[in-house]
Write a protein that holds these residues in place. Structure first.
Motif, mmCIF file in Angstrom:
data_model
loop_
_atom_site.group_PDB
_atom_site.id
_atom_site.type_symbol
_atom_site.label_atom_id
_atom_site.label_comp_id
_atom_site.label_asym_id
_atom_site.label_seq_id
_atom_site.Cartn_x
_atom_site.Cartn_y
_atom_site.Cartn_z
ATOM 1 N N LEU A 15 -12.248 -3.746 4.548
ATOM 2 C CA LEU A 15 -11.131 -3.167 5.283
ATOM 3 C C LEU A 15 -9.965 -4.134 5.184
ATOM 4 O O LEU A 15 -10.030 -5.247 5.682
ATOM 5 C CB LEU A 15 -11.506 -2.919 6.740
ATOM 6 N N ASN A 16 -8.933 -3.708 4.512
ATOM 7 C CA ASN A 16 -7.751 -4.543 4.326
ATOM 8 C C ASN A 16 -6.514 -3.753 4.700
ATOM 9 O O ASN A 16 -6.494 -2.533 4.574
ATOM 10 C CB ASN A 16 -7.619 -4.972 2.858
ATOM 11 N N PRO A 17 -5.467 -4.444 5.110
ATOM 12 C CA PRO A 17 -4.203 -3.729 5.324
ATOM 13 C C PRO A 17 -3.672 -3.224 3.983
ATOM 14 O O PRO A 17 -4.082 -3.703 2.923
ATOM 15 C CB PRO A 17 -3.279 -4.791 5.921
ATOM 16 N N PRO A 18 -2.750 -2.276 4.011
ATOM 17 C CA PRO A 18 -2.161 -1.800 2.756
ATOM 18 C C PRO A 18 -1.502 -2.947 1.993
ATOM 19 O O PRO A 18 -1.057 -3.934 2.592
ATOM 20 C CB PRO A 18 -1.104 -0.783 3.201
ATOM 21 N N PRO A 19 -1.438 -2.847 0.661
ATOM 22 C CA PRO A 19 -0.824 -3.903 -0.142
ATOM 23 C C PRO A 19 0.597 -4.262 0.275
ATOM 24 O O PRO A 19 1.014 -5.403 0.107
ATOM 25 C CB PRO A 19 -0.861 -3.329 -1.560
ATOM 26 N N ILE A 79 12.615 -2.523 -4.450
ATOM 27 C CA ILE A 79 11.356 -3.273 -4.374
ATOM 28 C C ILE A 79 10.220 -2.258 -4.433
ATOM 29 O O ILE A 79 10.225 -1.260 -3.720
ATOM 30 C CB ILE A 79 11.260 -4.077 -3.064
ATOM 31 N N TYR A 80 9.226 -2.558 -5.281
ATOM 32 C CA TYR A 80 8.075 -1.681 -5.459
ATOM 33 C C TYR A 80 6.799 -2.505 -5.314
ATOM 34 O O TYR A 80 6.724 -3.624 -5.813
ATOM 35 C CB TYR A 80 8.100 -1.026 -6.846
ATOM 36 N N VAL A 81 5.807 -1.931 -4.629
ATOM 37 C CA VAL A 81 4.533 -2.614 -4.411
ATOM 38 C C VAL A 81 3.442 -1.871 -5.175
ATOM 39 O O VAL A 81 3.336 -0.645 -5.098
ATOM 40 C CB VAL A 81 4.178 -2.671 -2.909
ATOM 41 N N TYR A 82 2.639 -2.657 -5.901
ATOM 42 C CA TYR A 82 1.553 -2.094 -6.695
ATOM 43 C C TYR A 82 0.241 -2.793 -6.380
ATOM 44 O O TYR A 82 0.214 -3.975 -6.070
ATOM 45 C CB TYR A 82 1.840 -2.260 -8.196
ATOM 46 N N GLU A 83 -0.811 -2.027 -6.475
ATOM 47 C CA GLU A 83 -2.167 -2.555 -6.416
ATOM 48 C C GLU A 83 -2.785 -2.356 -7.797
ATOM 49 O O GLU A 83 -2.620 -1.297 -8.405
ATOM 50 C CB GLU A 83 -2.971 -1.800 -5.363
ATOM 51 N N VAL A 84 -3.463 -3.372 -8.296
ATOM 52 C CA VAL A 84 -4.122 -3.313 -9.597
ATOM 53 C C VAL A 84 -5.620 -3.407 -9.346
ATOM 54 O O VAL A 84 -6.078 -4.338 -8.692
ATOM 55 C CB VAL A 84 -3.696 -4.487 -10.496
ATOM 56 N N HIS A 92 -18.897 -3.782 -10.370
ATOM 57 C CA HIS A 92 -18.013 -4.944 -10.478
ATOM 58 C C HIS A 92 -16.559 -4.501 -10.595
ATOM 59 O O HIS A 92 -16.175 -3.877 -11.584
ATOM 60 C CB HIS A 92 -18.384 -5.787 -11.714
ATOM 61 N N ASP A 93 -15.784 -4.817 -9.571
ATOM 62 C CA ASP A 93 -14.352 -4.527 -9.621
ATOM 63 C C ASP A 93 -13.577 -5.569 -8.845
ATOM 64 O O ASP A 93 -14.143 -6.370 -8.110
ATOM 65 C CB ASP A 93 -14.037 -3.105 -9.135
ATOM 66 N N SER A 94 -12.283 -5.551 -9.057
ATOM 67 C CA SER A 94 -11.402 -6.525 -8.437
ATOM 68 C C SER A 94 -10.071 -5.833 -8.145
ATOM 69 O O SER A 94 -9.596 -5.050 -8.962
ATOM 70 C CB SER A 94 -11.201 -7.688 -9.410
ATOM 71 N N ALA A 95 -9.487 -6.111 -6.987
ATOM 72 C CA ALA A 95 -8.199 -5.520 -6.631
ATOM 73 C C ALA A 95 -7.212 -6.624 -6.272
ATOM 74 O O ALA A 95 -7.568 -7.579 -5.570
ATOM 75 C CB ALA A 95 -8.364 -4.549 -5.466
ATOM 76 N N HIS A 96 -6.003 -6.488 -6.761
ATOM 77 C CA HIS A 96 -4.935 -7.447 -6.491
ATOM 78 C C HIS A 96 -3.645 -6.647 -6.246
ATOM 79 O O HIS A 96 -3.523 -5.516 -6.716
ATOM 80 C CB HIS A 96 -4.721 -8.377 -7.688
ATOM 81 N N ALA A 97 -2.712 -7.240 -5.540
ATOM 82 C CA ALA A 97 -1.447 -6.562 -5.264
ATOM 83 C C ALA A 97 -0.279 -7.465 -5.644
ATOM 84 O O ALA A 97 -0.390 -8.693 -5.614
ATOM 85 C CB ALA A 97 -1.366 -6.185 -3.780
ATOM 86 N N PHE A 98 0.838 -6.828 -6.016
ATOM 87 C CA PHE A 98 2.050 -7.574 -6.355
ATOM 88 C C PHE A 98 3.267 -6.699 -6.083
ATOM 89 O O PHE A 98 3.159 -5.500 -5.901
ATOM 90 C CB PHE A 98 2.011 -8.059 -7.802
#
Length: 103
Positions: A15-19, A79-84, A92-98
């Motif tokens: 459970l994480n806040p939105p990116p 400004i734009y926010v993305y999650e990868v 196996h997965d990984s999520a990152h935001a920028f």
């Protein structure tokens, strides 16, 4: 966020806040309108699938599965926010935001 688990023993959840919330103190990367943005993971093996999620005001604006590790920046300044999300397989997965700033 990383998910690496044994599928025989069950799953997990995060459970994480939105990116937008997690990236608010990170400097945006300046890009030109409609420029190509390349996504690469700093790992020995690249994921089999990379998904880009554009967030806007806490909601998912769009989702795209990348075919060649690239996507285009928006044409409108802002400004734009993305999650990868990188997926190596079902367990196996990984999520990152920028953030990017289209100038």
């Amino acid at each position: 966020m990383y998910n690496w688990f044994d599928e025989k023993k069950g799953g997990n959840s995060h459970l994480n806040p939105p990116p937008e919330e997690t990236t608010k103190n990170i400097d945006a990367i300046a890009v030109e309108p409609n420029s190509n943005i390349t996504i690469r993971f700093d790992t020995k093996y690249q994921p089999k699938q990379i998904e880009i999620i554009h967030w806007n005001q806490g909601e998912i604006e769009s989702k795209v599965i990348l075919n060649n590790e690239k996507f285009s920046a928006p044409t409108i300044p802002g400004i734009y926010v993305y999650e990868v999300i990188g997926r190596w397989d079902e367990t196996h997965d990984s999520a990152h935001a920028f953030r990017i700033e289209v100038k």
